[in-house]
Write a protein that holds these residues in place. Structure first.
Motif, PDB file in Angstrom:
ATOM      1  N   ARG A   1       2.379  17.207  -3.187  1.00  0.00           N
ATOM      2  CA  ARG A   1       3.572  16.585  -3.776  1.00  0.00           C
ATOM      3  C   ARG A   1       3.309  16.091  -5.188  1.00  0.00           C
ATOM      4  N   LEU A   2       2.114  15.522  -5.417  1.00  0.00           N
ATOM      5  CA  LEU A   2       1.797  14.928  -6.721  1.00  0.00           C
ATOM      6  C   LEU A   2       1.082  15.897  -7.662  1.00  0.00           C
ATOM      7  N   GLY A   3       0.817  17.113  -7.198  1.00  0.00           N
ATOM      8  CA  GLY A   3       0.133  18.090  -8.047  1.00  0.00           C
ATOM      9  C   GLY A   3      -1.325  17.774  -8.290  1.00  0.00           C
ATOM     10  N   ILE A   4      -1.956  17.085  -7.338  1.00  0.00           N
ATOM     11  CA  ILE A   4      -3.378  16.726  -7.467  1.00  0.00           C
ATOM     12  C   ILE A   4      -4.228  17.812  -6.824  1.00  0.00           C
ATOM     13  N   LYS A   5      -5.254  18.233  -7.525  1.00  0.00           N
ATOM     14  CA  LYS A   5      -6.207  19.209  -6.990  1.00  0.00           C
ATOM     15  C   LYS A   5      -7.545  18.504  -6.781  1.00  0.00           C
ATOM     16  N   PRO A   6      -7.812  18.081  -5.561  1.00  0.00           N
ATOM     17  CA  PRO A   6      -9.035  17.314  -5.311  1.00  0.00           C
ATOM     18  C   PRO A   6     -10.270  18.207  -5.302  1.00  0.00           C
ATOM     19  N   PHE A   7     -11.430  17.581  -5.427  1.00  0.00           N
ATOM     20  CA  PHE A   7     -12.705  18.292  -5.364  1.00  0.00           C
ATOM     21  C   PHE A   7     -13.297  18.149  -3.967  1.00  0.00           C
ATOM     22  N   TYR A   8     -13.921  19.226  -3.500  1.00  0.00           N
ATOM     23  CA  TYR A   8     -14.445  19.257  -2.137  1.00  0.00           C
ATOM     24  C   TYR A   8     -15.965  19.219  -2.084  1.00  0.00           C
ATOM     25  N   LYS A   9     -16.608  19.294  -3.238  1.00  0.00           N
ATOM     26  CA  LYS A   9     -18.069  19.262  -3.282  1.00  0.00           C
ATOM     27  C   LYS A   9     -18.531  18.110  -4.163  1.00  0.00           C
ATOM     28  N   ALA A  10     -19.554  17.400  -3.691  1.00  0.00           N
ATOM     29  CA  ALA A  10     -20.087  16.273  -4.456  1.00  0.00           C
ATOM     30  C   ALA A  10     -20.601  16.743  -5.819  1.00  0.00           C
ATOM     31  N   GLU A  11     -21.188  17.923  -5.859  1.00  0.00           N
ATOM     32  CA  GLU A  11     -21.707  18.448  -7.125  1.00  0.00           C
ATOM     33  C   GLU A  11     -20.576  18.639  -8.137  1.00  0.00           C
TER      34      GLU A  11
ATOM     35  N   SER B   1     -11.953  16.424   1.795  1.00  0.00           N
ATOM     36  CA  SER B   1     -12.792  17.170   2.735  1.00  0.00           C
ATOM     37  C   SER B   1     -11.844  17.742   3.776  1.00  0.00           C
ATOM     38  N   LEU B   2     -12.358  18.539   4.671  1.00  0.00           N
ATOM     39  CA  LEU B   2     -11.487  19.088   5.708  1.00  0.00           C
ATOM     40  C   LEU B   2     -10.865  17.968   6.538  1.00  0.00           C
ATOM     41  N   GLU B   3     -11.665  16.919   6.805  1.00  0.00           N
ATOM     42  CA  GLU B   3     -11.165  15.792   7.590  1.00  0.00           C
ATOM     43  C   GLU B   3     -10.100  15.004   6.825  1.00  0.00           C
ATOM     44  N   LEU B   4     -10.311  14.804   5.546  1.00  0.00           N
ATOM     45  CA  LEU B   4      -9.357  14.053   4.732  1.00  0.00           C
ATOM     46  C   LEU B   4      -8.096  14.854   4.435  1.00  0.00           C
ATOM     47  N   ASP B   5      -8.229  16.185   4.413  1.00  0.00           N
ATOM     48  CA  ASP B   5      -7.043  17.022   4.185  1.00  0.00           C
ATOM     49  C   ASP B   5      -5.994  16.825   5.280  1.00  0.00           C
ATOM     50  N   ASN B   6      -6.441  16.504   6.489  1.00  0.00           N
ATOM     51  CA  ASN B   6      -5.503  16.246   7.570  1.00  0.00           C
ATOM     52  C   ASN B   6      -4.605  15.052   7.264  1.00  0.00           C
ATOM     53  N   ILE B   7      -5.078  14.176   6.378  1.00  0.00           N
ATOM     54  CA  ILE B   7      -4.336  12.966   6.031  1.00  0.00           C
ATOM     55  C   ILE B   7      -3.594  13.123   4.707  1.00  0.00           C
ATOM     56  N   TYR B   8      -4.245  13.778   3.725  1.00  0.00           N
ATOM     57  CA  TYR B   8      -3.762  13.704   2.350  1.00  0.00           C
ATOM     58  C   TYR B   8      -3.256  15.007   1.746  1.00  0.00           C
ATOM     59  N   SER B   9      -3.381  16.133   2.422  1.00  0.00           N
ATOM     60  CA  SER B   9      -3.042  17.406   1.773  1.00  0.00           C
ATOM     61  C   SER B   9      -1.581  17.442   1.305  1.00  0.00           C
ATOM     62  N   LYS B  10      -0.666  16.873   2.094  1.00  0.00           N
ATOM     63  CA  LYS B  10       0.759  16.907   1.725  1.00  0.00           C
ATOM     64  C   LYS B  10       1.027  16.076   0.463  1.00  0.00           C
ATOM     65  N   ILE B  11       0.407  14.904   0.378  1.00  0.00           N
ATOM     66  CA  ILE B  11       0.653  14.053  -0.791  1.00  0.00           C
ATOM     67  C   ILE B  11      -0.030  14.631  -2.024  1.00  0.00           C
ATOM     68  N   TYR B  12      -1.188  15.274  -1.862  1.00  0.00           N
ATOM     69  CA  TYR B  12      -1.819  15.943  -3.003  1.00  0.00           C
ATOM     70  C   TYR B  12      -0.911  17.050  -3.533  1.00  0.00           C
TER      71      TYR B  12
ATOM     72  N   GLY C   1       0.824  -1.202   0.000  1.00  0.00           N
ATOM     73  CA  GLY C   1       0.000   0.000   0.000  1.00  0.00           C
ATOM     74  C   GLY C   1       0.859   1.253   0.000  1.00  0.00           C
ATOM     75  N   LEU C   2       0.238   2.389  -0.333  1.00  0.00           N
ATOM     76  CA  LEU C   2       0.952   3.666  -0.382  1.00  0.00           C
ATOM     77  C   LEU C   2       0.657   4.474   0.875  1.00  0.00           C
ATOM     78  N   PHE C   3       1.681   5.157   1.378  1.00  0.00           N
ATOM     79  CA  PHE C   3       1.560   5.922   2.611  1.00  0.00           C
ATOM     80  C   PHE C   3       1.680   7.407   2.293  1.00  0.00           C
ATOM     81  N   ALA C   4       0.791   8.203   2.868  1.00  0.00           N
ATOM     82  CA  ALA C   4       0.674   9.589   2.442  1.00  0.00           C
ATOM     83  C   ALA C   4       1.585  10.551   3.187  1.00  0.00           C
ATOM     84  N   ASP C   5       1.556  10.543   4.514  1.00  0.00           N
ATOM     85  CA  ASP C   5       2.229  11.599   5.269  1.00  0.00           C
ATOM     86  C   ASP C   5       2.808  11.013   6.561  1.00  0.00           C
ATOM     87  N   PRO C   6       4.129  11.045   6.725  1.00  0.00           N
ATOM     88  CA  PRO C   6       4.738  10.472   7.934  1.00  0.00           C
ATOM     89  C   PRO C   6       4.371  11.216   9.215  1.00  0.00           C
TER      90      PRO C   6
END
Length: 338
Positions: free
Chosen positions: A302-312, A289-300, A107-112
């Motif tokens: 690093r990889l240049g990913i711009k996630p979406f925050y709204k279901a719409e 989401s704000l909760e997921l950003d605590n886990i993934y913001s650094k890896i996003y 598996g891949l690990f996001a943020d130490p």
């Protein structure tokens, strides 16, 4: 000849440890796993299974007790785990170093610096006592992993670089051959999958709740257009999505990736499955989401990913994806390739 106990809660980890050249033909293998993980191909080895229950603490106590019993009974040279857990380190240390602990991280690990759960808090407590750090999760005798991202994670967690071996993902070669033989991968009806993570199993309760909330919102939008949203569960995600009105894809990991076609779309946070899908040209929409950003913001970042925050916005992106087969981030380079 080496005697191994392979201990894992994920069937793919066990299969890949067995079949990827780590173990020689004349080695002895004992497999320890939950009953629901057992595969028919394991029968050629000595297999010891146990049942699990809904109570996490009881499961942990049971798993540790069973692994320790097997170590005493068989006196292995190596405990070979998938994800390294505290039970593996304690069992190895109780042998006074006679039993080595190897780990295979697929598996891949996001943020130490993501610290959550007892093992991480133990690591933080012991940082001032270097000699005691050996008890922590990632302090194995050898670690095999499939991405430079993981190497950076491990080094940041205090693992010595000389203990880490970087390998190509052994399962991708197998799946590539399967996909080449499967003509349906080149086209056909596209499906939309929501990829879940095992947030609850790793003590991220707020992220687990956010994941369910986001999936329900997307489902609401897609239901209005008579489009099904299919859940693809992480092996350690025990949420009852059927009870929430979702369809759930339950085929094995290998079969799922092998059958994805170019018109399928995955909605996912940062995940191993998202990287696997991208490796084979399947389109991935990343959300957060704000909760997921605590886990993934650094890896996003690093990889240049711009996630979406709204279901719409995710649903609008689905429309763009369906009209442009080349749209979306390319994560092919995440995995090590020799």
């Amino acid at each position: 000849m080496v005697k191994y106990i392979i201990d894992s809660e994920v069937s793919e980890e066990i299969q890949e440890i067995i079949n990827s050249g780590f173990i020689e033909n004349n080695d002895t293998v004992i497999i320890c796993c939950p009953t629901h993980v057992f595969q028919s191909e394991f029968k050629k080895f000595s297999v010891y299974t146990y049942t699990t229950c809904r109570y996490r603490l009881l499961n942990k106590i049971k798993q540790f007790s069973y692994l320790f019993y097997l170590m005493v009974k068989f006196r292995p040279d190596v405990i070979f785990s998938g994800y390294p857990l505290l039970k593996h380190r304690i069992t190895s240390l109780l042998s006074l170093g006679r039993v080595k602990h190897y780990s295979y991280l697929r598996g891949l690990f996001a943020d130490p610096k993501n610290y959550k759960g007892f093992s991480d808090f133990l690591y933080l407590k012991l940082l001032n006592y270097p000699k005691l750090l050996k008890i922590c999760n990632f302090q194995c005798d050898r670690i095999f992993t499939v991405s430079k991202i993981n190497v950076d994670f491990l080094i940041a967690r205090g693992v010595l670089p000389l203990l880490i071996t970087l390998i190509p993902p052994p399962w991708l070669k197998l799946i590539k051959k399967r996909r080449e033989d499967n003509l349906d991968c080149a086209g056909g009806k596209g499906y939309i999958y929501f990829v879940t993570q095992a947030f609850s199993s790793h003590s991220f309760k707020d992220a687990a709740a956010s994941q369910i909330k986001f999936a329900l919102k997307i489902k609401g939008y897609l239901d209005a257009d008579c489009i099904d949203l299919i859940i693809r569960k992480h092996p350690r995600d025990y949420t009852n999505y059927e009870g929430l009105g979702f369809f759930v894809n339950k085929v094995s990991s290998y079969d799922f990736i092998s059958s994805l076609n170019v018109n399928d779309i995955l909605i996912s946070p940062f995940s191993t499955l998202a990287a696997e899908a991208s490796y084979f040209g399947i389109r991935v929409i990343f959300y957060s989401s704000l909760e997921l950003d605590n886990i993934y913001s650094k890896i996003y970042e690093r990889l240049g990913i711009k996630p979406f925050y709204k279901a719409e916005d995710v649903c609008n992106e689905i429309t763009l994806f369906q009209s442009d087969n080349n749209y979306g981030p390319d994560l092919k380079e995440i995995f090590f390739n020799d």
